[in-house]
Design a protein around this motif. Structure first.
Motif, PDB file in Angstrom:
ATOM      1  N   ASN A   1      14.616  67.516  91.539  1.00  0.00           N
ATOM      2  CA  ASN A   1      14.942  66.267  90.740  1.00  0.00           C
ATOM      3  C   ASN A   1      15.969  65.677  90.819  1.00  0.00           C
ATOM      4  N   ILE A   2      17.211  66.649  90.574  1.00  0.00           N
ATOM      5  CA  ILE A   2      18.718  66.118  90.581  1.00  0.00           C
ATOM      6  C   ILE A   2      18.936  65.190  91.905  1.00  0.00           C
ATOM      7  N   VAL A   3      18.672  66.224  92.987  1.00  0.00           N
ATOM      8  CA  VAL A   3      18.934  65.896  94.321  1.00  0.00           C
ATOM      9  C   VAL A   3      18.057  64.384  94.543  1.00  0.00           C
ATOM     10  N   ILE A   4      17.119  64.094  94.344  1.00  0.00           N
ATOM     11  CA  ILE A   4      16.448  63.131  94.590  1.00  0.00           C
ATOM     12  C   ILE A   4      17.123  61.836  93.889  1.00  0.00           C
ATOM     13  N   GLU A   5      17.328  62.123  92.597  1.00  0.00           N
ATOM     14  CA  GLU A   5      17.961  61.104  91.716  1.00  0.00           C
ATOM     15  C   GLU A   5      19.341  60.685  92.130  1.00  0.00           C
ATOM     16  N   LEU A   6      20.141  61.680  92.613  1.00  0.00           N
ATOM     17  CA  LEU A   6      21.412  61.487  92.980  1.00  0.00           C
ATOM     18  C   LEU A   6      21.672  60.742  94.463  1.00  0.00           C
ATOM     19  N   LEU A   7      20.372  60.718  95.258  1.00  0.00           N
ATOM     20  CA  LEU A   7      20.216  59.829  96.389  1.00  0.00           C
ATOM     21  C   LEU A   7      20.479  58.316  96.084  1.00  0.00           C
ATOM     22  N   GLU A   8      20.268  58.142  94.780  1.00  0.00           N
ATOM     23  CA  GLU A   8      20.242  56.491  94.433  1.00  0.00           C
ATOM     24  C   GLU A   8      21.711  56.437  93.941  1.00  0.00           C
ATOM     25  N   GLY A   9      22.528  57.346  93.663  1.00  0.00           N
ATOM     26  CA  GLY A   9      23.905  57.076  93.252  1.00  0.00           C
ATOM     27  C   GLY A   9      24.706  57.968  92.246  1.00  0.00           C
ATOM     28  N   ALA A  10      25.665  58.062  92.197  1.00  0.00           N
ATOM     29  CA  ALA A  10      26.149  59.148  91.445  1.00  0.00           C
ATOM     30  C   ALA A  10      25.964  58.814  89.741  1.00  0.00           C
ATOM     31  N   LYS A  11      25.990  60.330  89.354  1.00  0.00           N
ATOM     32  CA  LYS A  11      25.563  60.060  87.788  1.00  0.00           C
ATOM     33  C   LYS A  11      26.348  61.350  87.035  1.00  0.00           C
ATOM     34  N   THR A  12      26.198  61.097  85.756  1.00  0.00           N
ATOM     35  CA  THR A  12      26.723  62.301  84.956  1.00  0.00           C
ATOM     36  C   THR A  12      25.749  63.189  84.688  1.00  0.00           C
ATOM     37  N   PRO A  13      26.072  64.424  84.246  1.00  0.00           N
ATOM     38  CA  PRO A  13      25.107  65.212  83.575  1.00  0.00           C
ATOM     39  C   PRO A  13      24.084  64.961  82.521  1.00  0.00           C
ATOM     40  N   THR A  14      24.635  64.105  81.671  1.00  0.00           N
ATOM     41  CA  THR A  14      24.309  63.529  80.506  1.00  0.00           C
ATOM     42  C   THR A  14      23.208  62.412  81.035  1.00  0.00           C
ATOM     43  N   GLU A  15      23.351  61.679  81.884  1.00  0.00           N
ATOM     44  CA  GLU A  15      22.788  60.614  82.325  1.00  0.00           C
ATOM     45  C   GLU A  15      21.383  61.323  83.068  1.00  0.00           C
ATOM     46  N   LEU A  16      21.554  62.253  83.860  1.00  0.00           N
ATOM     47  CA  LEU A  16      20.677  63.189  84.667  1.00  0.00           C
ATOM     48  C   LEU A  16      19.540  63.903  83.456  1.00  0.00           C
ATOM     49  N   ALA A  17      20.205  64.391  82.440  1.00  0.00           N
ATOM     50  CA  ALA A  17      19.480  64.901  81.207  1.00  0.00           C
ATOM     51  C   ALA A  17      18.559  64.088  80.661  1.00  0.00           C
ATOM     52  N   ASP A  18      19.091  62.868  80.381  1.00  0.00           N
ATOM     53  CA  ASP A  18      18.235  61.928  79.611  1.00  0.00           C
ATOM     54  C   ASP A  18      17.054  61.376  80.556  1.00  0.00           C
ATOM     55  N   GLN A  19      17.613  61.148  81.868  1.00  0.00           N
ATOM     56  CA  GLN A  19      16.624  60.913  82.746  1.00  0.00           C
ATOM     57  C   GLN A  19      15.329  61.552  82.841  1.00  0.00           C
ATOM     58  N   PHE A  20      15.642  62.921  82.846  1.00  0.00           N
ATOM     59  CA  PHE A  20      14.552  63.985  83.072  1.00  0.00           C
ATOM     60  C   PHE A  20      14.079  64.426  81.703  1.00  0.00           C
ATOM     61  N   ASN A  21      14.471  63.939  80.370  1.00  0.00           N
ATOM     62  CA  ASN A  21      13.963  64.649  79.178  1.00  0.00           C
ATOM     63  C   ASN A  21      14.535  66.064  79.149  1.00  0.00           C
ATOM     64  N   GLU A  22      15.743  66.678  79.730  1.00  0.00           N
ATOM     65  CA  GLU A  22      15.913  67.983  79.656  1.00  0.00           C
ATOM     66  C   GLU A  22      17.481  68.290  78.915  1.00  0.00           C
ATOM     67  N   HIS A  23      17.342  69.516  78.617  1.00  0.00           N
ATOM     68  CA  HIS A  23      18.534  69.943  77.908  1.00  0.00           C
ATOM     69  C   HIS A  23      19.935  69.782  78.916  1.00  0.00           C
ATOM     70  N   GLN A  24      20.916  69.209  78.528  1.00  0.00           N
ATOM     71  CA  GLN A  24      22.086  69.246  79.281  1.00  0.00           C
ATOM     72  C   GLN A  24      22.674  70.597  79.970  1.00  0.00           C
ATOM     73  N   PRO A  25      22.679  71.688  79.411  1.00  0.00           N
ATOM     74  CA  PRO A  25      23.082  72.897  80.105  1.00  0.00           C
ATOM     75  C   PRO A  25      22.248  73.298  81.065  1.00  0.00           C
ATOM     76  N   THR A  26      20.818  72.958  81.086  1.00  0.00           N
ATOM     77  CA  THR A  26      19.878  73.058  82.005  1.00  0.00           C
ATOM     78  C   THR A  26      20.304  72.284  83.510  1.00  0.00           C
ATOM     79  N   VAL A  27      20.668  71.114  83.173  1.00  0.00           N
ATOM     80  CA  VAL A  27      21.009  70.233  84.379  1.00  0.00           C
ATOM     81  C   VAL A  27      22.353  70.514  84.718  1.00  0.00           C
ATOM     82  N   SER A  28      23.180  70.989  83.895  1.00  0.00           N
ATOM     83  CA  SER A  28      24.583  71.446  84.246  1.00  0.00           C
ATOM     84  C   SER A  28      24.475  72.846  85.218  1.00  0.00           C
ATOM     85  N   ARG A  29      23.571  73.652  84.977  1.00  0.00           N
ATOM     86  CA  ARG A  29      23.512  74.772  85.618  1.00  0.00           C
ATOM     87  C   ARG A  29      23.005  74.470  87.011  1.00  0.00           C
ATOM     88  N   ALA A  30      22.084  73.619  87.020  1.00  0.00           N
ATOM     89  CA  ALA A  30      21.428  73.235  88.307  1.00  0.00           C
ATOM     90  C   ALA A  30      22.404  72.358  89.276  1.00  0.00           C
TER      91      ALA A  30
END
Length: 88
Positions: free
Chosen positions: A20-49
């Protein structure tokens, strides 16, 4: 793609978070917080990925005022596009 790229793609596809992160980042640069909000995930999970993707050489990051900003490396766009095409 060569054999090594297929192995990296397989590792990415093995995790829904990385995929999911790879696909989202194809659209442009994002912060871990933006990605966590996008996927309704905890930020540590996104940061680990993101750390795993950075270790694989797929993403790069830079520090900015509000945290880190991540994007797909130019050299890895073909792998990222392959991931996107396989997950449709």
């Amino acid at each position: 793609m060569d054999k090594d790229n297929y192995e990296v793609a397989s590792e990415i596809l093995a995790s829904k978070h990385r995929t999911n992160i790879v696909i989202e980042l194809l659209e442009g640069a994002k912060t871990p917080t933006e990605l966590a909000d996008q996927f309704n995930e905890h930020q540590p999970t996104v940061s680990r990925a993101l750390g795993e993707l950075r270790d694989m050489g797929i993403v790069e990051s830079t520090s900015q005022q509000r945290g880190r900003l991540y994007w797909i490396r130019d050299e890895s766009r073909d792998i990222a596009e392959y991931i996107r095409d396989r997950s449709d």
